[in-house]
Structures are given as structure tokens and as C-alpha cells.
Design a protein around this motif. Structure first.
Motif, PDB file in Angstrom:
ATOM      1  N   ILE A 145      -0.191 -23.051 -50.895  1.00  0.00           N
ATOM      2  CA  ILE A 145      -0.482 -21.653 -51.184  1.00  0.00           C
ATOM      3  C   ILE A 145      -1.611 -21.223 -50.259  1.00  0.00           C
ATOM      4  CG2 ILE A 145      -1.280 -19.979 -52.897  1.00  0.00           C
ATOM      5  CD1 ILE A 145      -0.311 -21.919 -55.080  1.00  0.00           C
ATOM      6  N   THR A 146      -1.353 -20.187 -49.445  1.00  0.00           N
ATOM      7  CA  THR A 146      -2.419 -19.654 -48.606  1.00  0.00           C
ATOM      8  C   THR A 146      -3.140 -18.556 -49.375  1.00  0.00           C
ATOM      9  OG1 THR A 146      -0.876 -18.114 -47.548  1.00  0.00           O
ATOM     10  CG2 THR A 146      -1.281 -20.214 -46.434  1.00  0.00           C
ATOM     11  N   ALA A 147      -4.459 -18.495 -49.189  1.00  0.00           N
ATOM     12  CA  ALA A 147      -5.258 -17.528 -49.936  1.00  0.00           C
ATOM     13  C   ALA A 147      -6.334 -16.924 -49.043  1.00  0.00           C
ATOM     14  CB  ALA A 147      -5.908 -18.210 -51.139  1.00  0.00           C
ATOM     15  N   PHE A 148      -6.632 -15.671 -49.327  1.00  0.00           N
ATOM     16  CA  PHE A 148      -7.755 -15.000 -48.690  1.00  0.00           C
ATOM     17  C   PHE A 148      -8.330 -14.039 -49.726  1.00  0.00           C
ATOM     18  CE2 PHE A 148      -9.674 -11.567 -46.167  1.00  0.00           C
ATOM     19  CZ  PHE A 148     -10.614 -12.326 -45.486  1.00  0.00           C
ATOM     20  N   ARG A 149      -9.577 -14.288 -50.092  1.00  0.00           N
ATOM     21  CA  ARG A 149     -10.234 -13.505 -51.142  1.00  0.00           C
ATOM     22  C   ARG A 149      -9.360 -13.408 -52.391  1.00  0.00           C
ATOM     23  NH1 ARG A 149     -12.424  -8.879 -47.016  1.00  0.00           N
ATOM     24  NH2 ARG A 149     -13.877 -10.230 -45.928  1.00  0.00           N
ATOM     25  N   GLU A 172     -13.605 -20.261 -41.433  1.00  0.00           N
ATOM     26  CA  GLU A 172     -13.477 -18.865 -41.016  1.00  0.00           C
ATOM     27  C   GLU A 172     -12.001 -18.484 -41.059  1.00  0.00           C
ATOM     28  OE1 GLU A 172     -13.357 -19.308 -36.180  1.00  0.00           O
ATOM     29  OE2 GLU A 172     -15.310 -19.214 -37.167  1.00  0.00           O
ATOM     30  N   ASN A 173     -11.755 -17.198 -41.062  1.00  0.00           N
ATOM     31  CA  ASN A 173     -10.387 -16.704 -41.109  1.00  0.00           C
ATOM     32  C   ASN A 173      -9.733 -16.938 -39.757  1.00  0.00           C
ATOM     33  OD1 ASN A 173      -8.103 -14.897 -40.863  1.00  0.00           O
ATOM     34  ND2 ASN A 173      -8.761 -14.033 -42.797  1.00  0.00           N
ATOM     35  N   GLY A 174      -8.806 -17.896 -39.735  1.00  0.00           N
ATOM     36  CA  GLY A 174      -8.103 -18.235 -38.502  1.00  0.00           C
ATOM     37  C   GLY A 174      -6.699 -17.664 -38.460  1.00  0.00           C
ATOM     38  N   GLY A 175      -6.327 -16.923 -39.501  1.00  0.00           N
ATOM     39  CA  GLY A 175      -4.991 -16.337 -39.555  1.00  0.00           C
ATOM     40  C   GLY A 175      -4.036 -17.205 -40.353  1.00  0.00           C
ATOM     41  N   ILE A 176      -2.928 -16.589 -40.704  1.00  0.00           N
ATOM     42  CA  ILE A 176      -1.958 -17.241 -41.577  1.00  0.00           C
ATOM     43  C   ILE A 176      -1.393 -18.523 -40.960  1.00  0.00           C
ATOM     44  CG2 ILE A 176       0.017 -15.867 -40.784  1.00  0.00           C
ATOM     45  CD1 ILE A 176      -0.663 -16.974 -44.403  1.00  0.00           C
ATOM     46  N   ALA A 177      -1.169 -18.539 -39.660  1.00  0.00           N
ATOM     47  CA  ALA A 177      -0.612 -19.738 -39.021  1.00  0.00           C
ATOM     48  C   ALA A 177      -1.562 -20.922 -39.157  1.00  0.00           C
ATOM     49  CB  ALA A 177      -0.290 -19.462 -37.563  1.00  0.00           C
ATOM     50  N   ALA A 178      -2.843 -20.692 -38.944  1.00  0.00           N
ATOM     51  CA  ALA A 178      -3.824 -21.782 -39.066  1.00  0.00           C
ATOM     52  C   ALA A 178      -3.893 -22.281 -40.504  1.00  0.00           C
ATOM     53  CB  ALA A 178      -5.198 -21.304 -38.606  1.00  0.00           C
ATOM     54  N   ALA A 179      -3.870 -21.350 -41.456  1.00  0.00           N
ATOM     55  CA  ALA A 179      -3.914 -21.756 -42.861  1.00  0.00           C
ATOM     56  C   ALA A 179      -2.660 -22.549 -43.246  1.00  0.00           C
ATOM     57  CB  ALA A 179      -4.070 -20.531 -43.758  1.00  0.00           C
ATOM     58  N   LEU A 180      -1.501 -22.066 -42.826  1.00  0.00           N
ATOM     59  CA  LEU A 180      -0.265 -22.795 -43.115  1.00  0.00           C
ATOM     60  C   LEU A 180      -0.273 -24.180 -42.481  1.00  0.00           C
ATOM     61  CD1 LEU A 180       2.477 -20.055 -42.800  1.00  0.00           C
ATOM     62  CD2 LEU A 180       1.966 -21.444 -44.826  1.00  0.00           C
ATOM     63  N   ASN A 181      -0.675 -24.259 -41.225  1.00  0.00           N
ATOM     64  CA  ASN A 181      -0.700 -25.563 -40.551  1.00  0.00           C
ATOM     65  C   ASN A 181      -1.624 -26.541 -41.257  1.00  0.00           C
ATOM     66  OD1 ASN A 181       1.212 -24.956 -38.613  1.00  0.00           O
ATOM     67  ND2 ASN A 181      -0.302 -24.213 -37.142  1.00  0.00           N
ATOM     68  N   ALA A 182      -2.785 -26.080 -41.696  1.00  0.00           N
ATOM     69  CA  ALA A 182      -3.706 -26.966 -42.421  1.00  0.00           C
ATOM     70  C   ALA A 182      -3.067 -27.449 -43.718  1.00  0.00           C
ATOM     71  CB  ALA A 182      -5.014 -26.232 -42.711  1.00  0.00           C
ATOM     72  N   GLY A 183      -2.397 -26.558 -44.430  1.00  0.00           N
ATOM     73  CA  GLY A 183      -1.726 -26.943 -45.677  1.00  0.00           C
ATOM     74  C   GLY A 183      -0.557 -27.873 -45.442  1.00  0.00           C
ATOM     75  N   LEU A 184       0.234 -27.597 -44.413  1.00  0.00           N
ATOM     76  CA  LEU A 184       1.363 -28.471 -44.091  1.00  0.00           C
ATOM     77  C   LEU A 184       0.878 -29.866 -43.719  1.00  0.00           C
ATOM     78  CD1 LEU A 184       3.566 -25.998 -42.016  1.00  0.00           C
ATOM     79  CD2 LEU A 184       3.896 -26.682 -44.402  1.00  0.00           C
ATOM     80  N   ASP A 185      -0.170 -29.938 -42.916  1.00  0.00           N
ATOM     81  CA  ASP A 185      -0.734 -31.244 -42.543  1.00  0.00           C
ATOM     82  C   ASP A 185      -1.178 -32.019 -43.782  1.00  0.00           C
ATOM     83  OD1 ASP A 185      -0.307 -30.755 -39.838  1.00  0.00           O
ATOM     84  OD2 ASP A 185      -2.394 -30.203 -39.428  1.00  0.00           O
ATOM     85  N   THR A 186      -1.816 -31.327 -44.714  1.00  0.00           N
ATOM     86  CA  THR A 186      -2.287 -31.976 -45.942  1.00  0.00           C
ATOM     87  C   THR A 186      -1.113 -32.487 -46.769  1.00  0.00           C
ATOM     88  OG1 THR A 186      -4.271 -30.601 -45.969  1.00  0.00           O
ATOM     89  CG2 THR A 186      -3.620 -31.604 -48.059  1.00  0.00           C
ATOM     90  N   ALA A 187      -0.075 -31.660 -46.923  1.00  0.00           N
ATOM     91  CA  ALA A 187       1.094 -32.062 -47.716  1.00  0.00           C
ATOM     92  C   ALA A 187       1.829 -33.230 -47.060  1.00  0.00           C
ATOM     93  CB  ALA A 187       2.026 -30.872 -47.899  1.00  0.00           C
TER      94      ALA A 187
END
Length: 148
Positions: free
Chosen positions: A10-14, A63-78
């Protein structure tokens, strides 16, 4: 394929309180939930702590790196946690019971037909049918894949 093989990101911002509803809706459907906060800052701390108490692993990007960065971090973790399949959601996506198992069933049926494919998406989103065509083998093909 069981829920033990599927992980959620799940990606989140504020984020607000609906994030907790989203986590709770997924809790019985997947092996793990990772919430990736995309640089919301200190103001999101209490909500992200609540997300962790609700059972999500919380990954805070500085910092806010955009949706792609957030998704990639989550995918790597999963993937590091052993995910065979990953479902992605926005912070306000609250799914009904059986949602993930329906996606898994659809994926498995397509594989059984010898289909290769990218993402598996719901047939309907926001009341709009996403199907572009129905192939002769019964496979529904979407015109566009939604991310969440």
C-alpha cells in the motif's frame, strides 16, 4: 495459490484513517502488508504508528520520490519476504472479503489456459467495466490496467 503466497503493498502520502480500514480489509487475505510512506513527514507519524499496530510493516521514505519509487520500495520488501505474487493498493483502497482470492483464482485460470500475462485487474472499477475483449477461451482482456 494461497494467501500465504500473496503480499500486499500500500502506497501512502499523508494518510488518514481510511488507511487503517484498508489494512484491516486485507489482513485475512494476504501473507503480509507493507505500507510505504512516500515522504509524508513527521505529521504522518501517528497514523503510520497506527498502521503498524494494525499489522502492517511500515517503510518510511525520507522524501517524496513519487509513486514509482514508493512502489519499487514496497515490491522489493515483498519479494525479500518471499512473495510469489504482489497486490498493490492506494492508501484509500478498501477491498471486500475474497477480493485477493478472486484475483488469484482468475490468474490461475488464465495460467491453466496457457496464457501469459502481466497484471490481473478487477473486471469493474468505479462501476466501469474494464474489459476490452473476451477471447475465445473465455479470458477477459482489459484495455488498461489500473495500479490499485
Amino acid at each position: 495459490m494461497t494467501a500465504g503466497d500473496v503480499h500486499a503493498v500500500i502506497t501512502a502520502f499523508r494518510p488518514d484513517g481510511i488507511l487503517i480500514d484498508a489494512i484491516e480489509a486485507l489482513h485475512e487475505q494476504v501473507a503480509s502488508i507493507t505500507v510505504v510512506d512516500d515522504g509524508s513527514g513527521a505529521d504522518a507519524g501517528l497514523m503510520l504508528e497506527a498502521a503498524a499496530r494494525a499489522g502492517a510493516q511500515v517503510l518510511r521514505l525520507p522524501e517524496n520520490g513519487g509513486i514509482a519509487a514508493a512502489l519499487n520500495a514496497g515490491l522489493d520488501t515483498a519479494l525479500a519476504a518471499g512473495a510469489d505474487s504482489i497486490v498493490t493498493f492506494d492508501q484509500d483502497s478498501v477491498v471486500p472479503p475474497g477480493f485477493v482470492s478472486a484475483l488469484v483464482r482468475t490468474r490461475d485460470e488464465a495460467r491453466g489456459r496457457g496464457r501469459s500475462f502481466g497484471p490481473v485487474v478487477p473486471e469493474y472499477f468505479a462501476g466501469v467495466r474494464q474489459v476490452h475483449r473476451v477471447d475465445p477461451d473465455g479470458t477477459l482482456v482489459a484495455r488498461r490496467a489500473i495500479r490499485s
